[in-house]
Enzyme design. Structure first.
Site, mmCIF file in Angstrom:
data_model
loop_
_atom_site.group_PDB
_atom_site.id
_atom_site.type_symbol
_atom_site.label_atom_id
_atom_site.label_comp_id
_atom_site.label_asym_id
_atom_site.label_seq_id
_atom_site.Cartn_x
_atom_site.Cartn_y
_atom_site.Cartn_z
ATOM 1 N N VAL A 26 95.021 38.028 -50.544
ATOM 2 C CA VAL A 26 94.812 38.578 -49.199
ATOM 3 C C VAL A 26 96.101 39.090 -48.569
ATOM 4 O O VAL A 26 96.061 39.827 -47.589
ATOM 5 C CB VAL A 26 94.158 37.542 -48.252
ATOM 6 C CG1 VAL A 26 92.776 37.175 -48.734
ATOM 7 C CG2 VAL A 26 95.025 36.289 -48.113
ATOM 8 N N GLY A 27 97.258 38.722 -49.106
ATOM 9 C CA GLY A 27 98.501 39.209 -48.516
ATOM 10 C C GLY A 27 99.712 38.701 -49.255
ATOM 11 O O GLY A 27 99.668 37.676 -49.937
ATOM 12 N N GLY A 29 104.139 38.411 -48.779
ATOM 13 C CA GLY A 29 105.344 38.602 -47.985
ATOM 14 C C GLY A 29 106.573 38.362 -48.826
ATOM 15 O O GLY A 29 106.493 38.193 -50.042
ATOM 16 N N ALA A 30 107.723 38.340 -48.157
ATOM 17 C CA ALA A 30 108.985 38.176 -48.877
ATOM 18 C C ALA A 30 109.097 36.800 -49.518
ATOM 19 O O ALA A 30 109.767 36.634 -50.530
ATOM 20 C CB ALA A 30 110.149 38.401 -47.916
ATOM 21 N N GLY A 32 106.265 34.545 -50.031
ATOM 22 C CA GLY A 32 105.074 33.918 -50.577
ATOM 23 C C GLY A 32 103.910 34.861 -50.739
ATOM 24 O O GLY A 32 103.885 35.962 -50.190
ATOM 25 N N LEU A 33 102.947 34.402 -51.523
ATOM 26 C CA LEU A 33 101.703 35.127 -51.774
ATOM 27 C C LEU A 33 100.565 34.285 -51.227
ATOM 28 O O LEU A 33 100.518 33.073 -51.446
ATOM 29 C CB LEU A 33 101.533 35.367 -53.274
ATOM 30 C CG LEU A 33 100.223 35.983 -53.756
ATOM 31 C CD1 LEU A 33 100.055 37.398 -53.212
ATOM 32 C CD2 LEU A 33 100.182 36.004 -55.285
ATOM 33 N N ASP A 141 109.438 35.548 -34.779
ATOM 34 C CA ASP A 141 108.954 36.666 -35.601
ATOM 35 C C ASP A 141 107.510 36.996 -35.255
ATOM 36 O O ASP A 141 106.695 37.266 -36.130
ATOM 37 C CB ASP A 141 109.086 36.328 -37.084
ATOM 38 C CG ASP A 141 108.932 37.568 -37.977
ATOM 39 O OD1 ASP A 141 109.234 38.684 -37.491
ATOM 40 O OD2 ASP A 141 108.509 37.427 -39.133
#
Length: 379
Positions: A26-27, A29-30, A32-33, A141
């Site tokens: 579903v997504g 990032g820098a 983690g998955l 963030d």
């Protein structure tokens, strides 16, 4: 010992306990998955986040430890909650949280948002921030993709990997550019919880307009766009700039007067078609709150708690149902400069504590693999 199964997701090995099935990406990032999965124990959908190489460096180990501690501590309806955590045989860490159907970025990108949804989403954001800030935590963030929403319009703030203590000497280059508060860009120090309020204001405006309010191409352009709308920073803000290069840059900018948000065409489009701007109370309440959140000096910027009491959020405001944290978050570890092995042991301890396992003496890493899966009826 829990049974682990492996799956390849985007070329990444997911090694999770057999409790979780039907993995779907579903997504990413820098750090983690994230995959959706089905929890066989509860029969509920969940999100499983794999932290990439958490023990590869002391910095990454500390970041992962910080996020774990925060997720354990922060318990609020508008904050993502941790339901499980384990370390795989390959020593990857997996956070399991509730699964929400979408995020605010996808929602804004897909369709214009109606007024009542914007109000309700902003209310929940500020309600969550009031709680987070009361715990002595700054998210740092906040952006639409870090705000998760389900089919009932319940909203939860996620991704506390960059969160920090509320500290007048807080430093660092953080926050996605569009949502970055000016005090971060101008000083790189002396900022507090009000940076989250600025980010929330940018998100608020983006919900209203359907596009980012300050879409800077780079650091310099970002600040220039802000001054086009809000004018040149006042002297009391300029005096806080510590970097000589930044000070020269700000003084080199042309002197600009602030624009009246209420008279800008892109905001005037929000006025009720049968009313003039000065007659539309909803419009005035909208602009007034946005102005109060978009103030250069954080000392004069409205707080999350005060924003909840603004007329714009009156339909949802209930002071008796806007809780604060029972205790401040313990940041005593934050200044520690420790080797990876020490962070690893501390992580194991936190995971065992999460699963209510008596640590009794030295920690055996093998206990943490699937920790808690034999506790309280777990598989």
């Amino acid at each position: 010992m829990a049974e682990f199964v492996r799956a390849q997701i985007f070329g990444t090995t997911f090694e999770i306990t057999s409790r979780y099935t039907d993995l779907q990406p579903v997504g990413m990032g820098a750090f983690g998955l994230v995959c959706s999965a089905r929890d066989q124990l509860t029969a509920q959908p969940v999100a499983v986040k794999k932290i990439m190489k958490p023990f590869s460096t002391p910095v990454l180990s500390k970041r992962t430890y910080r996020e774990l501690k925060l997720l354990k501590h922060l318990r609020h309806e508008n904050i993502i909650s941790l339901s499980d955590i384990f370390i795989s045989p390959l020593e990857d860490i997996y956070f399991v949280t509730e699964l929400l159907g979408t995020d605010l970025h996808r929602l804004i990108s897909s369709r214009p948002l109606e007024k009542q949804f914007i109000q309700y989403f902003l209310y929940q954001i500020m309600r969550g921030l009031k709680y987070v800030h009361s715990a002595g935590v700054v998210h740092r963030d906040l952006k639409p993709s870090n705000i998760l929403i389900n089919e009932n319009c319940d909203l939860k703030i996620c991704d506390f990997g960059l969160a920090r203590i509320q500290d007048p000497q807080m430093t660092g280059y953080v926050s996605t550019r569009y949502y970055r508060a000016p005090e971060i860009m101008l000083t790189w120090q002396k900022y507090d919880a009000k940076v989250d309020v600025w980010s929330a204001a940018c998100i608020f405006a983006e919900m209203l307009l359907g596009a980012p309010l300050f879409p800077g191409k780079d650091h310099v352009n970002q600040f220039s766009i802000i001054t086009e709308l809000l004018g040149t920073p006042p002297d009391d803000v300029i005096q806080t700039i510590c970097s000589e290069n930044t000070l020269r840059f700000v003084k080199s900018l042309p002197k600009r007067e602030p624009q009246d948000l209420a008279k800008l065409p892109k905001f005037l489009a929000l006025v009720h078609p049968d009313k003039k701007p000065e007659e539309d109370e909803d419009y005035k309440n909208t602009i007034n709150l946005l102005k109060a959140m978009l103030v250069y000096n954080p000392k004069d910027r409205i707080s999350a708690e005060a924003a909840l009491a603004a007329p714009y959020l009156a339909p949802y405001h209930d002071e008796t149902d806007e809780p604060v944290a029972e205790e401040k978050f313990d940041w005593s570890f934050n200044d520690a400069d420790l080797p990876v092995d020490t962070w690893k042991i501390m992580m194991y301890s936190e995971i065992l504590d999460f699963h209510n396992i008596d640590q009794g003496g030295d920690i055996n890493p093998a206990l943490v693999e699937g920790a808690g899966l034999n506790q309280q009826g777990f598989q």
